[in-house]
Design a protein around this motif. Structure first.
Motif, PDB file in Angstrom:
ATOM      1  N   ASP A 185      37.955  64.734  11.181  1.00 38.58           N
ATOM      2  CA  ASP A 185      38.357  64.593  12.597  1.00 38.58           C
ATOM      3  C   ASP A 185      39.011  63.231  12.868  1.00 38.58           C
ATOM      4  OD1 ASP A 185      37.041  66.951  12.816  1.00 38.58           O
ATOM      5  OD2 ASP A 185      35.328  66.186  13.965  1.00 38.58           O
ATOM      6  N   HIS A 186      39.006  62.327  11.869  1.00 39.12           N
ATOM      7  CA  HIS A 186      39.421  60.946  12.159  1.00 39.12           C
ATOM      8  C   HIS A 186      40.856  60.831  12.684  1.00 39.12           C
ATOM      9  CE1 HIS A 186      36.085  58.579   9.868  1.00 39.12           C
ATOM     10  NE2 HIS A 186      35.618  59.483  10.696  1.00 39.12           N
ATOM     11  N   ASP A 187      41.791  61.637  12.106  1.00 36.91           N
ATOM     12  CA  ASP A 187      43.189  61.520  12.553  1.00 36.91           C
ATOM     13  C   ASP A 187      43.326  61.962  14.006  1.00 36.91           C
ATOM     14  OD1 ASP A 187      43.948  60.491  10.184  1.00 36.91           O
ATOM     15  OD2 ASP A 187      44.792  62.352   9.372  1.00 36.91           O
ATOM     16  N   GLN A 188      42.664  63.074  14.306  1.00 34.37           N
ATOM     17  CA  GLN A 188      42.706  63.586  15.680  1.00 34.37           C
ATOM     18  C   GLN A 188      42.081  62.562  16.641  1.00 34.37           C
ATOM     19  OE1 GLN A 188      43.756  66.833  17.289  1.00 34.37           O
ATOM     20  NE2 GLN A 188      43.549  65.187  18.786  1.00 34.37           N
ATOM     21  N   PHE A 189      40.980  61.973  16.193  1.00 32.81           N
ATOM     22  CA  PHE A 189      40.274  60.976  16.994  1.00 32.81           C
ATOM     23  C   PHE A 189      41.181  59.762  17.249  1.00 32.81           C
ATOM     24  CE2 PHE A 189      37.368  57.264  17.135  1.00 32.81           C
ATOM     25  CZ  PHE A 189      36.648  57.596  18.272  1.00 32.81           C
ATOM     26  N   ALA A 190      41.877  59.305  16.182  1.00 30.81           N
ATOM     27  CA  ALA A 190      42.775  58.141  16.325  1.00 30.81           C
ATOM     28  C   ALA A 190      43.896  58.470  17.307  1.00 30.81           C
ATOM     29  CB  ALA A 190      43.341  57.753  14.962  1.00 30.81           C
ATOM     30  N   HIS A 191      44.403  59.729  17.246  1.00 28.88           N
ATOM     31  CA  HIS A 191      45.481  60.131  18.153  1.00 28.88           C
ATOM     32  C   HIS A 191      44.985  60.098  19.609  1.00 28.88           C
ATOM     33  CE1 HIS A 191      48.807  62.279  19.912  1.00 28.88           C
ATOM     34  NE2 HIS A 191      47.963  63.176  20.396  1.00 28.88           N
ATOM     35  N   TRP A 192      43.818  60.707  19.870  1.00 23.30           N
ATOM     36  CA  TRP A 192      43.284  60.701  21.230  1.00 23.30           C
ATOM     37  C   TRP A 192      43.063  59.274  21.708  1.00 23.30           C
ATOM     38  CZ3 TRP A 192      39.281  64.929  19.697  1.00 23.30           C
ATOM     39  CH2 TRP A 192      39.805  66.196  19.992  1.00 23.30           C
ATOM     40  N   SER A 193      42.580  58.443  20.789  1.00 23.66           N
ATOM     41  CA  SER A 193      42.248  57.085  21.218  1.00 23.66           C
ATOM     42  C   SER A 193      43.522  56.316  21.582  1.00 23.66           C
ATOM     43  CB  SER A 193      41.348  56.417  20.186  1.00 23.66           C
ATOM     44  OG  SER A 193      41.977  55.459  19.483  1.00 23.66           O
ATOM     45  N   GLU A 194      44.629  56.547  20.846  1.00 21.33           N
ATOM     46  CA  GLU A 194      45.922  55.916  21.210  1.00 21.33           C
ATOM     47  C   GLU A 194      46.404  56.424  22.565  1.00 21.33           C
ATOM     48  OE1 GLU A 194      49.055  54.881  18.945  1.00 21.33           O
ATOM     49  OE2 GLU A 194      47.705  53.705  17.682  1.00 21.33           O
ATOM     50  N   GLU A 195      46.278  57.743  22.772  1.00 18.96           N
ATOM     51  CA  GLU A 195      46.730  58.337  24.035  1.00 18.96           C
ATOM     52  C   GLU A 195      45.902  57.792  25.208  1.00 18.96           C
ATOM     53  OE1 GLU A 195      49.868  60.069  23.027  1.00 18.96           O
ATOM     54  OE2 GLU A 195      49.129  61.344  24.662  1.00 18.96           O
ATOM     55  N   LEU A 196      44.592  57.663  24.963  1.00 20.46           N
ATOM     56  CA  LEU A 196      43.685  57.170  26.007  1.00 20.46           C
ATOM     57  C   LEU A 196      44.088  55.768  26.460  1.00 20.46           C
ATOM     58  CD1 LEU A 196      40.883  57.883  27.376  1.00 20.46           C
ATOM     59  CD2 LEU A 196      39.859  56.468  25.608  1.00 20.46           C
ATOM     60  N   MET A 197      44.459  54.925  25.484  1.00 17.29           N
ATOM     61  CA  MET A 197      44.806  53.524  25.784  1.00 17.29           C
ATOM     62  C   MET A 197      46.077  53.405  26.621  1.00 17.29           C
ATOM     63  SD  MET A 197      42.467  51.906  24.578  1.00 17.29           S
ATOM     64  CE  MET A 197      41.137  52.284  23.523  1.00 17.29           C
ATOM     65  N   LEU A 198      46.929  54.461  26.602  1.00 18.59           N
ATOM     66  CA  LEU A 198      48.165  54.401  27.391  1.00 18.59           C
ATOM     67  C   LEU A 198      47.867  54.177  28.868  1.00 18.59           C
ATOM     68  CD1 LEU A 198      50.190  57.437  25.959  1.00 18.59           C
ATOM     69  CD2 LEU A 198      50.646  55.008  25.600  1.00 18.59           C
ATOM     70  N   GLY A 199      46.660  54.571  29.286  1.00 17.24           N
ATOM     71  CA  GLY A 199      46.335  54.520  30.717  1.00 17.24           C
ATOM     72  C   GLY A 199      45.867  53.173  31.220  1.00 17.24           C
ATOM     73  N   THR A 200      45.699  52.186  30.337  1.00 16.15           N
ATOM     74  CA  THR A 200      45.169  50.905  30.823  1.00 16.15           C
ATOM     75  C   THR A 200      46.287  50.023  31.374  1.00 16.15           C
ATOM     76  OG1 THR A 200      45.323  49.949  28.630  1.00 16.15           O
ATOM     77  CG2 THR A 200      43.159  50.779  29.279  1.00 16.15           C
ATOM     78  N   GLY A 201      46.040  49.490  32.556  1.00 14.77           N
ATOM     79  CA  GLY A 201      46.966  48.519  33.164  1.00 14.77           C
ATOM     80  C   GLY A 201      48.358  49.067  33.405  1.00 14.77           C
ATOM     81  N   THR A 202      48.493  50.368  33.707  1.00 13.23           N
ATOM     82  CA  THR A 202      49.822  50.923  33.983  1.00 13.23           C
ATOM     83  C   THR A 202      49.775  51.770  35.247  1.00 13.23           C
ATOM     84  OG1 THR A 202      51.635  52.264  33.126  1.00 13.23           O
ATOM     85  CG2 THR A 202      49.439  52.982  32.525  1.00 13.23           C
ATOM     86  N   ALA A 203      50.949  51.917  35.883  1.00  7.94           N
ATOM     87  CA  ALA A 203      51.028  52.811  37.040  1.00  7.94           C
ATOM     88  C   ALA A 203      51.949  53.976  36.682  1.00  7.94           C
ATOM     89  CB  ALA A 203      51.564  52.044  38.234  1.00  7.94           C
ATOM     90  N   ASP A 204      52.415  54.059  35.441  1.00 13.07           N
ATOM     91  CA  ASP A 204      53.334  55.099  34.990  1.00 13.07           C
ATOM     92  C   ASP A 204      52.612  56.464  34.990  1.00 13.07           C
ATOM     93  OD1 ASP A 204      55.812  55.243  32.514  1.00 13.07           O
ATOM     94  OD2 ASP A 204      54.519  56.928  33.023  1.00 13.07           O
TER      95      ASP A 204
END
Ligand code: HEM
Length: 424
Positions: A185-204
């Motif tokens: 599951d690690h690759d899928q987990f890494a992908h979700w974690s990158e996507e999750l981080m997109l939401g920090t400090g942005t209004a996009d």
């Protein structure tokens, strides 16, 4: 909004087109952490704010910014300042008004980071059982293997991006393994974690949507994994959190999934930034890099100075729980207050010559892991990952220098370079 604040806001908007944020401050214009001149180099403006008005109102954010070291510590330990937005009906209503039921459910079950006592005390006590010193220490050999694996993957390349090859993957793999997630599951987990981080400090809107999707997926995933681990426990953090118990009390399902998600959010990008920014600092100060190469036992001390000088987390926030007179400023119940970590770490009343980076600084004082009841639970893990990373880099490369000048990211809450290409 007060008339003076409206004027400041209007002037501020016009001002950013023509002048730098620091000039703006001098003319009474409010601080805006999203201003490009702030994200590229936040320190002059945080310093100036501390000199002019260490508790500064920003109408753009409808929030105060506090930037003196002792005042920052004061807010973080004062019970009259809390982290839970649900204590403030007006603000809560505004934030949740257009939320979908699913989003609302997440929001209504915050992680410990956004809880106040007694809920915070309860959840933190239980979660701390997953961070026992011995368990964290036992991870060191595996962390070293992961670091070596990351560096091996770059082979004999002449130019290596150390953010991409080491600083990014290392904390993601460490968290996945520490939680006890199945390898497949690690690759899928890494992908979700990158996507999750997109939401920090942005209004996009697009980034926020992707981040929210990853958030839902991760909560569902942690639910499945926890159910499997409840049946078949292992020697991992999720199993420890499931069995953690204090006087008959345990983490509920939602508390468990939220804690797992928080460990990912709080432990990934921050550690990436510490390693990336720290290595960049050494490249900018070749004399200190050489000093460290000849004295690798100074690495832990150098890491403290890296944390002080380039804090990965630049600010955290609190809400005023009851009307407070804070050093002459009347703060109303519900008011949002940010504390400036760069402002505190570079306060000259607490660290001599704070604008200088010295790996041999005696006892650098910093609040980069926060302070008070929310003090970072993962600080010793982050320090260990960074120490092992620097030990292995120094042992492997006789020569390193910048191949390209890196660019600072524009997130005002997480400071870091997105790439660090070095000639080996
Ligand atoms: C260099 C790396 C790191 C930095 C700079 C950092 C920074 C921080 C800061 C500033 C806070 C306090 C926030 C507040 O008061 O509102 C915090 C809290 C926290 N951190 Fe870290 N962190 C790092 C690494 C980690 C790691 C590796 C983990 C775990 C895997 C972690 C888990 C947490 C948790 C769970 C909290 C919330 C504690 C509470 O609310 O009681 N952090 N961190």
């Amino acid at each position: 909004m007060h008339i003076r604040q409206r004027i400041q806001l209007a002037v501020g908007k016009a001002y950013v087109h023509g002048r730098s944020a620091i000039e703006g401050l001098q003319h009474g214009v409010a601080f805006n952490p999203y201003d490009k001149s702030v994200t590229s180099n936040p320190y002059p403006v945080h310093n100036r704010m501390r000199e002019l008005r260490p508790i500064h109102y920003s109408p753009t954010w409808q929030a105060y910014w506090v930037s003196r070291f002792d005042w920052v510590q004061e807010i973080l330990r004062d019970k009259r300042f809390g982290a839970d937005v649900r204590q403030h009906p007006k603000r809560y209503e505004r934030v949740t008004k257009y939320m979908s039921p699913r989003r609302r459910e997440l929001f209504d079950n915050p992680s410990m980071l956004d809880l106040d006592p007694p809920d915070h005390t309860r959840v933190r006590k239980l979660a701390q059982q997953g961070f026992l010193h011995k368990f964290i220490q036992s991870l060191e050999p595996r962390i070293r293997e992961i670091v070596r694996g990351c560096l091996d993957a770059s082979g004999n390349e002449k130019i290596v991006d150390f953010v991409d090859s080491l600083a990014k993957p290392l904390p993601a793999i460490v968290i996945a393994e520490m939680l006890g997630l199945p390898k497949e599951d690690h690759d899928q987990f890494a992908h979700w974690s990158e996507e999750l981080m997109l939401g920090t400090g942005t209004a996009d809107a697009d980034k926020l949507e992707r981040s929210l999707k990853a958030n839902y997926a991760l909560i569902d995933y942690f639910r499945q994994v926890s159910e499997a681990k409840a049946e078949n426990p292992g020697d991992d953090m999720i199993s420890r959190l499931i069995s953690a118990e204090e006087e008959g009390d345990k983490l509920s399902g939602n508390e468990l999934y939220n804690t797992c998600l928080l460990l990912l959010v709080a432990g990934h990008e921050t550690t990436t930034r510490l390693i990336g920014n720290g290595l960049y600092l050494l490249m900018q100060h070749p004399d200190q890099f050489e000093q460290l190469r000849t004295n690798p036992d100074m690495i832990p001390q150098a890491i403290e100075e890296m944390l002080r000088f380039e804090p990965p987390v630049q600010a955290t926030r609190r809400f005023v729980l009851e009307d407070v007179d804070f050093h002459g400023t009347a703060l109303k119940k519900g008011q949002l207050v940010f504390v400036s970590i760069p402002g505190a770490n570079r306060d000259p009343s607490i660290n001599d010559s704070p604008e200088e980076f010295h790996i041999d600084r005696e006892n650098p004082k910093q609040v980069s892991f926060g302070y008070g009841i929310h003090l970072c639970i993962g600080a010793s893990l982050a320090r260990m990952e960074a120490r092992v990373a620097f030990e292995e880099i120094l042992a492997r490369y006789d020569h390193l220098e910048l191949a390209e000048t890196p660019v600072w990211g524009n997130n005002p809450f997480f400071r870091g370079v997105d790439a660090l290409k070095l000639s080996t």
